[in-house]
Write a protein that holds these residues in place. Structure first.
Motif, short mmCIF file in Angstrom:
data_model
loop_
_atom_site.label_atom_id
_atom_site.label_comp_id
_atom_site.label_asym_id
_atom_site.label_seq_id
_atom_site.Cartn_x
_atom_site.Cartn_y
_atom_site.Cartn_z
N LEU A 180 -40.62 5.38 -0.25
CA LEU A 180 -39.85 6.33 0.56
C LEU A 180 -39.63 5.80 1.97
N ALA A 181 -40.67 5.18 2.54
CA ALA A 181 -40.54 4.65 3.90
C ALA A 181 -39.50 3.54 3.95
N ARG A 182 -39.51 2.66 2.96
CA ARG A 182 -38.54 1.56 2.94
C ARG A 182 -37.11 2.06 2.80
N ALA A 183 -36.96 3.17 2.10
CA ALA A 183 -35.62 3.74 1.91
C ALA A 183 -35.25 4.71 3.02
N GLY A 184 -36.21 5.04 3.89
CA GLY A 184 -35.95 6.00 4.96
C GLY A 184 -35.72 7.40 4.44
N LEU A 185 -36.44 7.75 3.36
CA LEU A 185 -36.21 9.03 2.70
C LEU A 185 -37.43 9.94 2.76
N THR A 186 -37.17 11.23 2.56
CA THR A 186 -38.20 12.25 2.38
C THR A 186 -38.14 12.68 0.92
N PRO A 187 -39.26 13.00 0.28
CA PRO A 187 -39.21 13.43 -1.12
C PRO A 187 -38.24 14.60 -1.34
N ASP A 188 -37.54 14.56 -2.45
CA ASP A 188 -36.59 15.62 -2.80
C ASP A 188 -37.37 16.85 -3.28
N TRP A 189 -37.40 17.89 -2.43
CA TRP A 189 -38.09 19.12 -2.82
C TRP A 189 -37.13 20.15 -3.41
N MET A 190 -35.96 19.69 -3.80
CA MET A 190 -34.94 20.51 -4.46
C MET A 190 -34.53 21.71 -3.59
N PRO A 191 -34.03 21.42 -2.38
CA PRO A 191 -33.60 22.52 -1.50
C PRO A 191 -32.51 23.37 -2.13
N GLY A 192 -32.67 24.66 -2.02
CA GLY A 192 -31.67 25.59 -2.53
C GLY A 192 -31.68 25.77 -4.03
N ALA A 193 -32.60 25.10 -4.71
CA ALA A 193 -32.60 25.17 -6.18
C ALA A 193 -33.11 26.53 -6.65
N VAL A 194 -32.39 27.13 -7.58
CA VAL A 194 -32.82 28.36 -8.24
C VAL A 194 -32.50 28.21 -9.73
N PRO A 195 -33.37 28.71 -10.60
CA PRO A 195 -33.09 28.61 -12.03
C PRO A 195 -31.79 29.34 -12.40
N ARG A 196 -30.93 28.68 -13.15
CA ARG A 196 -29.67 29.29 -13.58
C ARG A 196 -29.57 29.21 -15.10
N CYS A 197 -29.06 30.27 -15.69
CA CYS A 197 -28.90 30.33 -17.14
C CYS A 197 -27.65 29.54 -17.53
N VAL A 198 -27.83 28.50 -18.35
CA VAL A 198 -26.71 27.64 -18.74
C VAL A 198 -26.83 27.34 -20.24
N PRO A 199 -25.72 26.98 -20.89
CA PRO A 199 -25.79 26.60 -22.31
C PRO A 199 -26.65 25.36 -22.51
N VAL A 200 -27.35 25.31 -23.63
CA VAL A 200 -28.16 24.13 -23.93
C VAL A 200 -27.29 22.91 -24.13
N ASP A 201 -26.11 23.09 -24.72
CA ASP A 201 -25.24 21.96 -25.00
C ASP A 201 -23.80 22.35 -24.75
N ILE A 202 -23.03 21.40 -24.28
CA ILE A 202 -21.60 21.60 -23.99
C ILE A 202 -20.79 20.60 -24.79
N LYS A 203 -19.74 21.08 -25.46
CA LYS A 203 -18.82 20.18 -26.15
C LYS A 203 -17.56 20.05 -25.29
N ARG A 204 -17.17 18.82 -25.07
CA ARG A 204 -16.04 18.56 -24.18
C ARG A 204 -14.90 17.92 -24.97
N ASN A 205 -13.69 18.47 -24.84
CA ASN A 205 -12.51 17.87 -25.46
C ASN A 205 -11.32 18.05 -24.53
N ARG A 206 -10.14 17.74 -25.04
CA ARG A 206 -8.95 17.78 -24.18
C ARG A 206 -8.58 19.19 -23.74
N HIS A 207 -9.16 20.16 -24.39
CA HIS A 207 -8.87 21.55 -24.01
C HIS A 207 -9.87 22.09 -22.98
N GLY A 208 -10.90 21.28 -22.68
CA GLY A 208 -11.88 21.71 -21.70
C GLY A 208 -13.28 21.73 -22.28
#
Length: 219
Positions: free
Chosen positions: A108-136
């Protein structure tokens, strides 16, 4: 010009550069390119906070540096104070993460970073799987059973389908990320205390500045 080059004297008295411990680690590993040399197994070197001064002294001797910071490792441009910081980090005890935390802190020091504590993260309900095609994008559904239905005057078996959902990121992921941040913060405190107790820094003065302990709790 590196931070090393900006440390000088005033009226014959050495002027120390004041740095917080996070900034000191970034200076040592990012600017001065100090290397992390991990200690031998704990059955060879006694573990605990008390190791610090003895281990740093051994490291300094191996590096060919005087304790007073007057010389550097032969053939190396790394500042003597950066070597002291690196040796202290290398001796991090298992009670606060040991070698793994030492390596993480250096990365982290070499990269000049702070650990990612997931700011603003809240659990969201989402589909387990998404199928993607030309229609969306479309949530993938699965068969969960069958039912009898009257269709055009005839009873037929029809599939009952549902869309599996999950929560992303889930509460455990958020908690783990924030625990990792707190563990890193505790490691910084240990490094700061060890460097101050050792009294071996000659051109760097550690301040009380620390990152926020729980930034996700601030308002």
């Amino acid at each position: 010009m590196s931070m090393q080059g900006r440390i000088g004297r005033a009226g014959g008295t050495r002027v120390k550069r004041a740095l917080g411990v996070q900034a000191a680690l970034e200076w040592a590993f990012r600017v001065e390119k100090a290397q992390l040399e991990l200690p031998p197994p704990k059955d060879v070197v006694e573990e605990g906070f008390g190791f610090g001064l003895e281990y740093v002294l051994m490291q300094r001797a191996a590096l060919g540096c005087k304790v007073d910071g007057g010389q550097h490792k032969m053939g190396s441009d790394t500042h003597a104070d950066a070597e002291v910081i690196a040796a202290t980090v290398a001796g991090m005890p298992d009670t606060i993460g040991g070698k793994r935390m030492a390596i993480r802190a250096v990365e982290l020091a070499r990269a000049g970073l702070t650990p990612d504590w997931m700011p603003g993260a809240v659990p969201r309900c989402v589909p387990v799987d998404i199928k993607r095609n030309r229609h969306g994008d479309r949530a993938v559904s699965v068969v969960v059973g069958t039912e009898r239905a009257l269709i055009k005057g005839k009873w037929r078996s029809v599939e009952v389908r549902a869309c599996p959902v999950t929560f992303r990121p889930d509460a455990r992921q958020i908690e783990a990320a924030r625990q990792a941040y707190e563990d890193w913060w505790q490691a910084l405190c240990w490094v700061r205390e060890g460097l101050i107790a050792g009294g071996m820094l000659r051109e760097i003065e550690l301040t009380g500045s620390l990152p926020k302990l729980r930034p996700w709790g601030d308002r």
